[in-house]
Design a protein around this motif. Structure first.
Motif, PDB file in Angstrom:
ATOM      1  N   CYS A 159       0.825  -1.213   0.000  1.00 41.94           N
ATOM      2  CA  CYS A 159       0.000   0.000   0.000  1.00 41.94           C
ATOM      3  C   CYS A 159       0.858   1.262   0.000  1.00 41.94           C
ATOM      4  O   CYS A 159       0.524   2.253  -0.652  1.00 41.94           O
ATOM      5  N   ASP A 160       1.988   1.216   0.716  1.00 36.68           N
ATOM      6  CA  ASP A 160       2.928   2.345   0.695  1.00 36.68           C
ATOM      7  C   ASP A 160       3.447   2.600  -0.717  1.00 36.68           C
ATOM      8  O   ASP A 160       3.663   3.750  -1.111  1.00 36.68           O
ATOM      9  N   SER A 161       3.651   1.517  -1.495  1.00 37.80           N
ATOM     10  CA  SER A 161       4.225   1.668  -2.839  1.00 37.80           C
ATOM     11  C   SER A 161       3.356   2.505  -3.766  1.00 37.80           C
ATOM     12  O   SER A 161       3.860   3.074  -4.725  1.00 37.80           O
ATOM     13  N   VAL A 162       2.052   2.566  -3.480  1.00 37.34           N
ATOM     14  CA  VAL A 162       1.153   3.363  -4.318  1.00 37.34           C
ATOM     15  C   VAL A 162       0.699   4.643  -3.627  1.00 37.34           C
ATOM     16  O   VAL A 162      -0.150   5.363  -4.143  1.00 37.34           O
ATOM     17  N   GLY A 163       1.270   4.903  -2.445  1.00 36.17           N
ATOM     18  CA  GLY A 163       0.983   6.158  -1.768  1.00 36.17           C
ATOM     19  C   GLY A 163      -0.293   6.191  -0.957  1.00 36.17           C
ATOM     20  O   GLY A 163      -0.798   7.273  -0.643  1.00 36.17           O
ATOM     21  N   TRP A 164      -0.835   5.037  -0.601  1.00 37.09           N
ATOM     22  CA  TRP A 164      -2.036   5.027   0.229  1.00 37.09           C
ATOM     23  C   TRP A 164      -1.698   5.503   1.640  1.00 37.09           C
ATOM     24  O   TRP A 164      -0.602   5.250   2.149  1.00 37.09           O
TER      25      TRP A 164
ATOM     26  N   VAL B 257      -8.247  -2.725  -3.681  1.00 36.06           N
ATOM     27  CA  VAL B 257      -7.563  -3.287  -4.847  1.00 36.06           C
ATOM     28  C   VAL B 257      -6.279  -2.490  -5.060  1.00 36.06           C
ATOM     29  O   VAL B 257      -6.310  -1.271  -5.231  1.00 36.06           O
ATOM     30  N   VAL B 258      -5.153  -3.200  -5.034  1.00 37.15           N
ATOM     31  CA  VAL B 258      -3.872  -2.509  -5.165  1.00 37.15           C
ATOM     32  C   VAL B 258      -2.875  -3.404  -5.896  1.00 37.15           C
ATOM     33  O   VAL B 258      -2.809  -4.602  -5.647  1.00 37.15           O
ATOM     34  N   ILE B 259      -2.145  -2.806  -6.818  1.00 29.49           N
ATOM     35  CA  ILE B 259      -1.043  -3.462  -7.530  1.00 29.49           C
ATOM     36  C   ILE B 259       0.204  -2.621  -7.288  1.00 29.49           C
ATOM     37  O   ILE B 259       0.171  -1.394  -7.437  1.00 29.49           O
ATOM     38  N   HIS B 260       1.289  -3.277  -6.929  1.00 28.11           N
ATOM     39  CA  HIS B 260       2.552  -2.577  -6.654  1.00 28.11           C
ATOM     40  C   HIS B 260       2.895  -1.654  -7.826  1.00 28.11           C
ATOM     41  O   HIS B 260       2.739  -2.023  -8.985  1.00 28.11           O
ATOM     42  N   ILE B 261       3.356  -0.481  -7.504  1.00 33.17           N
ATOM     43  CA  ILE B 261       3.660   0.538  -8.508  1.00 33.17           C
ATOM     44  C   ILE B 261       4.601   0.015  -9.597  1.00 33.17           C
ATOM     45  O   ILE B 261       4.450   0.346 -10.767  1.00 33.17           O
ATOM     46  N   LYS B 262       5.549  -0.844  -9.240  1.00 27.97           N
ATOM     47  CA  LYS B 262       6.503  -1.374 -10.218  1.00 27.97           C
ATOM     48  C   LYS B 262       5.888  -2.427 -11.133  1.00 27.97           C
ATOM     49  O   LYS B 262       6.506  -2.797 -12.136  1.00 27.97           O
ATOM     50  N   PHE B 263       4.691  -2.902 -10.819  1.00 27.49           N
ATOM     51  CA  PHE B 263       4.058  -3.940 -11.625  1.00 27.49           C
ATOM     52  C   PHE B 263       2.761  -3.452 -12.286  1.00 27.49           C
ATOM     53  O   PHE B 263       2.011  -4.244 -12.837  1.00 27.49           O
ATOM     54  N   GLN B 264       2.507  -2.158 -12.224  1.00 29.59           N
ATOM     55  CA  GLN B 264       1.307  -1.622 -12.862  1.00 29.59           C
ATOM     56  C   GLN B 264       1.485  -1.579 -14.374  1.00 29.59           C
ATOM     57  O   GLN B 264       2.594  -1.635 -14.891  1.00 29.59           O
ATOM     58  N   ASP B 265       0.363  -1.506 -15.076  1.00 29.66           N
ATOM     59  CA  ASP B 265       0.319  -1.449 -16.542  1.00 29.66           C
ATOM     60  C   ASP B 265       0.815  -2.740 -17.187  1.00 29.66           C
ATOM     61  O   ASP B 265       1.370  -2.731 -18.288  1.00 29.66           O
TER      62      ASP B 265
END
Length: 175
Positions: free
Chosen positions: A57-62, A112-120
């Motif tokens: 969650c930290d990785s996406v800034g929540w 729903v969260v996907i690690h920032i490095k694995f988005q898209d």
């Protein structure tokens, strides 16, 4: 037996879905993430490392939530799903979602969260697809969620519609 345990192959993102043990399903073999290859697994249960979830969650800034409350929310969820890869025999959490339900008619998907490095990479779509399939397996017909404005387009592409009956949700917050 849940839905995901009842099938072996799936055409989502041209990937082969294969059960590798009682709890983990190989969803994507050799996902290319900036030149590194990862095998992506799905796990559906309530056994999650809360500190790994907090890092995700930290990785996406929540905004951080109290871990004790997160634990209670997960324990009281009808369904939780995690995406991960193995790194030296340690699960690296890269995706998470959960749903609450009346276990009959309705369910709401949360967190729903996907690690920032694995988005898209299609992982959010894949995770949501697995959540919906599992909920539909239990014959739940009404699936709702709350979405921040920046992700509404993502959910629309998955078939979610905005307030079809013009019935606005209501909220109560302590003052």
């Amino acid at each position: 037996m849940t839905f995901w345990k009842s099938f072996f192959y799936n055409n989502i993102n041209n990937s082969c879905t294969k059960i590798i043990d009682k709890e983990n399903i190989l969803l994507i073999k050799n996902l290319d993430n900036k030149g590194d290859l990862f095998d992506i697994y799905l796990n559906i249960n309530h056994d999650i490392n809360l500190y790994d979830l907090e890092k995700l969650c930290d990785s996406v800034g929540w905004v951080r939530r109290p871990i004790k409350k997160v634990k209670i929310a997960i324990q009281n969820s009808f369904l939780t799903a995690c995406l991960f890869y193995n790194n030296n025999n340690k699960k690296e959490l890269i995706g998470f979602a959960r749903a609450t339900s009346d276990e009959s008619f309705n369910a709401t998907i949360w967190d729903v969260v996907i690690h920032i490095k694995f988005q898209d990479k299609g992982l959010g779509k894949l995770l949501m697809s697995q959540m919906i399939k599992e909920l539909r397996y239990y014959d739940i017909n009404t699936i709702t969620l709350f979405a921040d404005p920046q992700v509404i387009k993502f959910y629309k592409h998955l078939g979610f519609i905005m307030d079809p009956d013009a019935v606005k949700g209501m909220f109560w917050y302590p003052i």
